[in-house]
Scaffold this motif. Structure first.
Motif, PDB file in Angstrom:
ATOM      1  N   ALA A  89       2.208  50.109  15.497  1.00 14.86           N
ATOM      2  CA  ALA A  89       2.515  50.777  14.231  1.00 14.86           C
ATOM      3  C   ALA A  89       2.031  49.923  13.073  1.00 14.86           C
ATOM      4  O   ALA A  89       2.120  48.703  13.096  1.00 14.86           O
ATOM      5  CB  ALA A  89       4.007  51.003  14.111  1.00 14.86           C
ATOM      6  N   ALA A  90       1.524  50.602  12.065  1.00 15.32           N
ATOM      7  CA  ALA A  90       1.059  49.896  10.875  1.00 15.32           C
ATOM      8  C   ALA A  90       2.280  49.424  10.072  1.00 15.32           C
ATOM      9  O   ALA A  90       3.296  50.097  10.043  1.00 15.32           O
ATOM     10  CB  ALA A  90       0.211  50.823  10.014  1.00 15.32           C
ATOM     11  N   PRO A  91       2.178  48.270   9.446  1.00 20.47           N
ATOM     12  CA  PRO A  91       3.311  47.783   8.648  1.00 20.47           C
ATOM     13  C   PRO A  91       3.568  48.695   7.444  1.00 20.47           C
ATOM     14  O   PRO A  91       2.651  49.273   6.874  1.00 20.47           O
ATOM     15  CB  PRO A  91       2.874  46.387   8.201  1.00 20.47           C
ATOM     16  CG  PRO A  91       1.386  46.388   8.322  1.00 20.47           C
ATOM     17  CD  PRO A  91       1.049  47.355   9.428  1.00 20.47           C
ATOM     18  N   ALA A  92       4.825  48.836   7.085  1.00 19.18           N
ATOM     19  CA  ALA A  92       5.197  49.674   5.941  1.00 19.18           C
ATOM     20  C   ALA A  92       4.687  49.034   4.655  1.00 19.18           C
ATOM     21  O   ALA A  92       4.773  47.830   4.474  1.00 19.18           O
ATOM     22  CB  ALA A  92       6.704  49.828   5.882  1.00 19.18           C
ATOM     23  N   GLN A  93       4.138  49.861   3.808  1.00 14.26           N
ATOM     24  CA  GLN A  93       3.628  49.361   2.531  1.00 14.26           C
ATOM     25  C   GLN A  93       4.509  49.881   1.407  1.00 14.26           C
ATOM     26  O   GLN A  93       4.999  51.002   1.443  1.00 14.26           O
ATOM     27  CB  GLN A  93       2.191  49.817   2.317  1.00 14.26           C
ATOM     28  CG  GLN A  93       1.238  49.227   3.336  1.00 14.26           C
ATOM     29  CD  GLN A  93      -0.190  49.611   3.033  1.00 14.26           C
ATOM     30  OE1 GLN A  93      -0.491  50.203   2.016  1.00 14.26           O
ATOM     31  NE2 GLN A  93      -1.094  49.251   3.927  1.00 14.26           N
ATOM     32  N   SER A  94       4.696  49.052   0.419  1.00 17.34           N
ATOM     33  CA  SER A  94       5.506  49.479  -0.713  1.00 17.34           C
ATOM     34  C   SER A  94       4.658  50.357  -1.638  1.00 17.34           C
ATOM     35  O   SER A  94       3.459  50.177  -1.762  1.00 17.34           O
ATOM     36  CB  SER A  94       6.041  48.274  -1.477  1.00 17.34           C
ATOM     37  OG  SER A  94       4.964  47.516  -1.990  1.00 17.34           O
ATOM     38  N   VAL A  95       5.317  51.290  -2.259  1.00 17.70           N
ATOM     39  CA  VAL A  95       4.650  52.215  -3.166  1.00 17.70           C
ATOM     40  C   VAL A  95       5.196  51.969  -4.557  1.00 17.70           C
ATOM     41  O   VAL A  95       6.409  51.927  -4.765  1.00 17.70           O
ATOM     42  CB  VAL A  95       4.914  53.672  -2.744  1.00 17.70           C
ATOM     43  CG1 VAL A  95       4.289  54.640  -3.729  1.00 17.70           C
ATOM     44  CG2 VAL A  95       4.404  53.913  -1.340  1.00 17.70           C
TER      45      VAL A  95
END
Length: 65
Positions: free
Chosen positions: A2-8
């Protein structure tokens, strides 16, 4: 994997826009009250405002009689 969560980045709402929005909503609610529910109780100008809003109720299909 899974790709790491990115902040928006969330854009901030300016206080000026917030106040303008609140004033606009308040004016629209006042207008809706005057057209839909007021039966001349707020009018200080005689029957002119009552008759104007009465015609608006008929145009919008709001029962008034």
């Amino acid at each position: 994997m899974a790709a790491p969560a990115q902040s928006v980045a969330v854009p901030a709402i300016s206080p000026r826009l917030l106040v303008l929005s609140a004033v606009s909503v308040a004016l629209l609610l006042l207008l809706a009250y005057l057209v839909g529910f007021d039966q001349g109780a707020v009018s200080q100008s005689g029957m002119f405002l009552h008759e104007l809003m009465h015609d608006g109720r008929h145009l919008l299909g709001v029962p008034c009689h």
